[in-house]
Scaffold this active site. Structure first.
Site, mmCIF file in Angstrom:
data_model
loop_
_atom_site.group_PDB
_atom_site.id
_atom_site.type_symbol
_atom_site.label_atom_id
_atom_site.label_comp_id
_atom_site.label_asym_id
_atom_site.label_seq_id
_atom_site.Cartn_x
_atom_site.Cartn_y
_atom_site.Cartn_z
ATOM 1 N N SER A 180 -5.495 1.542 24.612
ATOM 2 C CA SER A 180 -6.395 2.466 23.935
ATOM 3 C C SER A 180 -7.098 3.443 24.862
ATOM 4 O O SER A 180 -7.501 4.513 24.430
ATOM 5 C CB SER A 180 -7.433 1.675 23.144
ATOM 6 O OG SER A 180 -8.073 0.724 23.971
ATOM 7 N N HIS A 208 -3.153 1.511 18.127
ATOM 8 C CA HIS A 208 -3.043 2.954 18.387
ATOM 9 C C HIS A 208 -1.633 3.488 18.188
ATOM 10 O O HIS A 208 -1.405 4.693 18.295
ATOM 11 C CB HIS A 208 -3.519 3.276 19.803
ATOM 12 C CG HIS A 208 -4.983 3.068 19.958
ATOM 13 N ND1 HIS A 208 -5.924 4.015 19.625
ATOM 14 C CD2 HIS A 208 -5.681 1.978 20.349
ATOM 15 C CE1 HIS A 208 -7.120 3.539 19.829
ATOM 16 N NE2 HIS A 208 -7.012 2.297 20.270
ATOM 17 N N LYS A 239 -6.936 3.902 12.096
ATOM 18 C CA LYS A 239 -6.645 4.972 13.058
ATOM 19 C C LYS A 239 -5.654 5.950 12.441
ATOM 20 O O LYS A 239 -6.049 6.746 11.611
ATOM 21 C CB LYS A 239 -6.226 4.346 14.373
ATOM 22 C CG LYS A 239 -7.483 3.703 14.995
ATOM 23 C CD LYS A 239 -7.292 2.858 16.180
ATOM 24 C CE LYS A 239 -8.680 2.358 16.612
ATOM 25 N NZ LYS A 239 -8.638 1.134 17.385
#
Ligand SMILES: *Cc1c(COP(=O)(O)O)cnc(C)c1O
Length: 393
Positions: A180, A208, A239
């Site tokens: 990340s 991610h 996300k």
């Protein structure tokens, strides 16, 4: 209130180390441009990688579900909290990921903490990459298993630790798929080989990478052709999918076990129906519009190329997450402030989010950024390179 006076001392210490974080409020939706404290800024701080958080069909799906199911889920999924929207989301996630089953948690943080502690306990050993996300670290601590932290991406060190670990009842390797704060990928094929060789479980947190990496957008394991070697796949809906919540995917008996053993699932109210519906609409868009992730990764490669030609050391980033290393927290904060003055929101990331001496600006690119916005970013970064950490940290 004297009993709490010690907190003033602690906060002052944070101030002295440039580690105090301001409380900022955003107004309006989460898009490529955001209004923060009344100012419009280009947003390079968000993990809304595909520009779906405010997408009309995602918003519409949430509204429809709110009318059908209301907002609050009312209880844990084990009690009465699993509504039809949540059931549909779990089925759709399993299909999207090519797994037998999926379980949705209130957040990605809860998914990691609950799942890791349900897979390992006293008498077991967890092998954790040094740069793993805080929620993985907390899951390891909560598990009461022995934790061996291996240097970032270092498979030969991990092999040694595994060879030493035969006395443990169970072994669990845990890693971010896409890291990340550095934007690099875990060596998943090698980790898979090591897991097989040493009879260990392999858990990959795709927070991610879901929606961004892989031909179908399943994440780093798909991109690295390592899906068959991953036993437990964790992702977040918050996300690239633009909603909220976390999930675990895998074989049916894994999911059945987690329903009975993952305490962050059992003792927390289920994800609300409107959020589930929003995530389902986002999954539809990931399938129908692959150009979002393809364009994002192509633009990210071009931004990295140009930053490197400006003289930046980007570490091993291969993704939409691009660190500009400053080392010193104050220098990173000054650089972030300088960019804010130019209308760009690029957060300074400091300890404990990164190791001591690893303070950086973290650029987070989104499909929602136009080429003109990326040009503005590049132009604003150029003069800052003089303050950067000279060697990669
Ligand atoms: C953000 C993040 C999480 C937590 O996900 P949330 O849905 O925001 O709670 C877990 N793992 C990694 C690697 C993350 O970056």
């Amino acid at each position: 209130m004297q009993a709490l006076d010690w907190i003033h001392t602690e906060l002052n210490a944070l101030d002295c180390q440039a580690l105090r974080r301001p409380q900022r409020t955003r107004s309006g939706p989460q898009t490529a441009e955001v209004a923060v404290a009344g100012r419009s800024l280009l947003n390079f701080a968000s993990n809304d990688y595909l520009g779906l958080a405010a997408h009309p069909s995602v918003v519409e799906a949430a509204c429809r579900a709110a009318h059908a199911e209301g907002v609050g889920a009312g209880a844990s999924p084990l009690v009465t909290g699993r509504g039809e929207e949540l059931a549909r989301l779990e089925a759709q996630l399993a299909e999207f990921e090519g797994c037998q089953a999926a379980l949705v948690f209130p957040s990605g943080y809860a998914a990691n903490v609950g799942c890791i502690a349900a897979l390992a306990g006293e008498g077991d050993c967890i092998y954790s990459d040094a740069l793993n996300h805080a929620s993985i670290i907390d899951g390891c601590r909560l598990s009461r298993a022995k934790v061996q932290v291996y240097p970032h991406g270092d498979c030969s060190r991990l092999a040694d630790l595994l060879a030493d670990g035969r006395r443990y009842r169970r072994r669990l390797i845990v890693t971010d798929g896409l890291f990340s704060m550095d934007g690099d990928l875990a060596p998943l094929s090698e980790l898979g080989r090591l897991a097989a060789e040493h009879d260990a479980m392999l858990l990959v947190d795709e927070a991610h990478a879901t929606g961004v990496f892989g031909v179908r957008g399943r994440g780093a394991a798909e991109a690295l052709d390592a899906e068959a070697a991953v036993h437990v796949r964790i992702g977040t809906l918050s996300k690239a999918l633009g909603a909220a919540g976390g999930f675990v995917c895998g074989p049916a008996h894994l999911i059945e076990w987690l329903r009975h053993a993952a305490r962050s699932y059992m003792f927390s109210t289920a994800l609300p129906g409107p959020v589930c519906a929003a995530a389902r609409a986002a999954l539809d868009l990931v399938a129908a519009e692959p150009h979002r992730r393809q364009t994002l990764l192509a633009r990210a490669a071009e931004v990295r190329r140009q930053l490197i030609s400006q003289g930046w050391h980007l570490g091993s980033s291969v993704s939409q997450i691009i660190p500009l290393l400053f080392g010193d927290a104050q220098r990173a904060v000054d650089a972030s402030r300088h960019l804010a003055e130019q209308g760009l929101l690029v957060p300074a990331i400091r300890p404990p989010s990164v190791p001591q001496g690893g303070s950086r600006l973290r650029i987070s690119l989104s499909f929602a950024h136009t080429p003109e916005m990326l040009d503005r970013l590049l132009a604003a970064c150029r003069p800052l390179v003089a303050q950067a950490a000279s060697a990669s940290v």
